[in-house]
Design a protein around this motif. Structure first.
Motif, mmCIF file in Angstrom:
data_model
loop_
_atom_site.group_PDB
_atom_site.id
_atom_site.type_symbol
_atom_site.label_atom_id
_atom_site.label_comp_id
_atom_site.label_asym_id
_atom_site.label_seq_id
_atom_site.Cartn_x
_atom_site.Cartn_y
_atom_site.Cartn_z
ATOM 1 N N GLN A 185 -0.691 -4.441 13.918
ATOM 2 C CA GLN A 185 -0.027 -5.735 13.728
ATOM 3 C C GLN A 185 1.207 -5.577 12.837
ATOM 4 O O GLN A 185 1.161 -4.925 11.795
ATOM 5 C CB GLN A 185 -0.995 -6.749 13.100
ATOM 6 N N ALA A 186 2.303 -6.190 13.260
ATOM 7 C CA ALA A 186 3.577 -6.028 12.552
ATOM 8 C C ALA A 186 3.506 -6.519 11.116
ATOM 9 O O ALA A 186 4.202 -6.009 10.232
ATOM 10 C CB ALA A 186 4.684 -6.758 13.308
ATOM 11 N N HIS A 187 2.657 -7.516 10.848
ATOM 12 C CA HIS A 187 2.579 -8.060 9.489
ATOM 13 C C HIS A 187 1.794 -7.151 8.541
ATOM 14 O O HIS A 187 1.850 -7.331 7.322
ATOM 15 C CB HIS A 187 1.939 -9.454 9.511
ATOM 16 N N GLN A 188 1.054 -6.176 9.097
ATOM 17 C CA GLN A 188 0.244 -5.287 8.259
ATOM 18 C C GLN A 188 1.130 -4.147 7.764
ATOM 19 O O GLN A 188 1.164 -3.058 8.311
ATOM 20 C CB GLN A 188 -0.936 -4.734 9.069
ATOM 21 N N LYS A 189 1.875 -4.424 6.690
ATOM 22 C CA LYS A 189 2.832 -3.445 6.182
ATOM 23 C C LYS A 189 2.258 -2.546 5.094
ATOM 24 O O LYS A 189 2.855 -1.524 4.742
ATOM 25 C CB LYS A 189 4.084 -4.156 5.655
ATOM 26 N N ALA A 190 1.108 -2.924 4.541
ATOM 27 C CA ALA A 190 0.495 -2.120 3.499
ATOM 28 C C ALA A 190 -1.011 -2.377 3.448
ATOM 29 O O ALA A 190 -1.470 -3.475 3.760
ATOM 30 C CB ALA A 190 1.125 -2.410 2.131
ATOM 31 N N VAL A 191 -1.753 -1.347 3.064
ATOM 32 C CA VAL A 191 -3.189 -1.467 2.811
ATOM 33 C C VAL A 191 -3.416 -1.045 1.363
ATOM 34 O O VAL A 191 -2.980 0.029 0.946
ATOM 35 C CB VAL A 191 -4.022 -0.578 3.761
ATOM 36 N N THR A 192 -4.086 -1.920 0.608
ATOM 37 C CA THR A 192 -4.278 -1.651 -0.827
ATOM 38 C C THR A 192 -5.748 -1.575 -1.208
ATOM 39 O O THR A 192 -6.117 -1.800 -2.355
ATOM 40 C CB THR A 192 -3.582 -2.733 -1.668
ATOM 41 N N ALA A 193 -6.609 -1.259 -0.255
ATOM 42 C CA ALA A 193 -8.049 -1.214 -0.526
ATOM 43 C C ALA A 193 -8.405 -0.058 -1.462
ATOM 44 O O ALA A 193 -7.957 1.067 -1.255
ATOM 45 C CB ALA A 193 -8.810 -1.063 0.794
ATOM 46 N N PRO A 194 -9.211 -0.326 -2.513
ATOM 47 C CA PRO A 194 -9.628 0.743 -3.438
ATOM 48 C C PRO A 194 -10.552 1.734 -2.740
ATOM 49 O O PRO A 194 -11.367 1.351 -1.890
ATOM 50 C CB PRO A 194 -10.343 -0.006 -4.557
ATOM 51 N N PRO A 215 -7.756 2.439 -7.431
ATOM 52 C CA PRO A 215 -6.679 1.700 -6.767
ATOM 53 C C PRO A 215 -5.908 2.624 -5.825
ATOM 54 O O PRO A 215 -5.593 3.766 -6.176
ATOM 55 C CB PRO A 215 -5.797 1.232 -7.927
ATOM 56 N N SER A 216 -5.630 2.142 -4.623
ATOM 57 C CA SER A 216 -4.988 2.963 -3.610
ATOM 58 C C SER A 216 -4.056 2.099 -2.774
ATOM 59 O O SER A 216 -4.358 0.934 -2.493
ATOM 60 C CB SER A 216 -6.034 3.620 -2.699
ATOM 61 N N GLU A 217 -2.942 2.685 -2.360
ATOM 62 C CA GLU A 217 -1.994 1.933 -1.534
ATOM 63 C C GLU A 217 -1.330 2.860 -0.529
ATOM 64 O O GLU A 217 -0.859 3.940 -0.871
ATOM 65 C CB GLU A 217 -0.919 1.260 -2.394
ATOM 66 N N THR A 218 -1.305 2.409 0.725
ATOM 67 C CA THR A 218 -0.578 3.097 1.788
ATOM 68 C C THR A 218 0.294 2.078 2.501
ATOM 69 O O THR A 218 -0.175 0.990 2.861
ATOM 70 C CB THR A 218 -1.539 3.734 2.815
ATOM 71 N N ARG A 219 1.551 2.424 2.716
ATOM 72 C CA ARG A 219 2.467 1.542 3.444
ATOM 73 C C ARG A 219 2.608 2.054 4.876
ATOM 74 O O ARG A 219 2.636 3.259 5.117
ATOM 75 C CB ARG A 219 3.828 1.505 2.740
#
Length: 316
Positions: A185-194, A215-219
């Motif tokens: 999905q185009a709106h899913q620009k980042a996932v920040t799930a620990p 804490p974790s983040e992937t764009r």
């Protein structure tokens, strides 16, 4: 395996190695010597610094004189059985960039970054065999065994320290190509799930999304859509184990060919089209080169097998 006997060596520490632990320094000087033996000669006082006994955690100072005792080291000609020579030659062909302080490698999939856990051969062992004259060769970061792409190897301790600082400060940019199931999905620009790492009884590492995790983040950015899959570019802001793989799964789009976090039906369909590995590739990196005093951007092309798969996929 035929051994050779070294003579006592006296080494004077240059500023390049200041601050390094003596045990780690000896590992770079005594290639092929088991860590257990290195700690044994340290405990027995056979290694001296300025004629004094020291502990393994001693940090070197510029000008220190190190006494390195005779140790039995496997001869270099015997270090790599003929079965591994092809892998070493493949690493040589995979070098994207090299200078007196740094090697940038397009790591092949299926090769671990270092030996261990039942593996006696890895990238770093292979590179040390390719560059026997190098006094210092250390991994700057890691890639999963099944992930291909850009891997940095420092040839100078000062370079290693600088690149580690950039990793800690999040000023180094790393980008990956991943083929994932379904329509991202185009709106899913980042996932920040620990993310929380668990080690199973078998020793296998498994990472899960957990509120008690780190804490974790992937764009993510969409590169191209296909009928049943999406090619995305993933940029990890943090550097957790299996981060891109687990964050992709958490978003509902597991990566093709992922035998740990993937979808069996999707993987079967990709396998029928010729995919025989995890479709995750470190494609681009940007970092500051302190010796050249400039920012570098390097890219690693997809291996032909991955590109052929993309060419077979029907567009969305």
């Amino acid at each position: 395996m035929k051994p050779e006997q070294q003579n006592v060596r006296l080494l004077t520490i240059e500023a390049e190695h200041e601050g390094q632990r003596i045990d780690n320094f000896l590992r770079t000087q005594l290639k092929g010597v088991p860590k257990s033996l290195i700690y044994r000669i340290l405990r027995k006082g056979e290694v001296r610094v300025n004629k004094k006994r020291i502990k393994p955690e001693y940090k070197l100072l510029a000008g220190d004189v190190i006494r390195v005792p005779p140790v039995r080291v496997a001869e270099r000609e015997q270090e790599l059985p003929s079965a591994r020579l092809d892998k070493v030659q493949a690493l040589d062909a995979a070098i994207l960039y090299e200078d007196d302080a740094l090697i940038v490698l397009n790591k092949p999939a299926g090769t671990a970054v270092h030996g261990g856990s039942g593996l006696s051969f890895g990238v770093i062992e292979g590179m040390r065999a390719l560059r026997p004259e190098a006094r210092f060769l250390e991994l700057v970061h890691r890639l999963d065994r099944d992930t291909s792409g850009i891997l940095l190897i420092a040839k100078k301790r000062s370079m290693l320290k600088s690149l580690h600082e950039q990793l800690r400060d999040k000023t180094m940019d790393k980008h990956y190509f991943a083929l994932v199931r379904g329509q991202w999905q185009a709106h899913q620009k980042a996932v920040t799930a620990p993310l929380k790492k668990n080690v199973l009884a078998s020793g296998e590492r498994v990472v899960r999304v957990d509120k008690e995790g780190k804490p974790s983040e992937t764009r993510f950015r969409i590169i191209r859509r296909y009928r049943e899959a999406t090619l995305v570019e993933a940029s990890p802001v943090t550097g957790r184990t299996h981060q891109i793989r687990v964050h992709s799964l958490h978003a509902g789009h597991p990566i093709a060919g992922d035998n740990k976090y993937g979808d069996a039906q999707f993987d079967d369909s990709m396998r029928e089209l010729g995919l025989g590995r995890l479709f995750l590739h470190a494609c681009r990196i940007r970092f500051y080169h302190p010796r050249l005093e400039q920012t570098m951007t390097l890219e690693a092309p997809l291996e032909p097998g991955l590109q052929r798969l993309l060419d077979k996929l029907p567009p969305a």
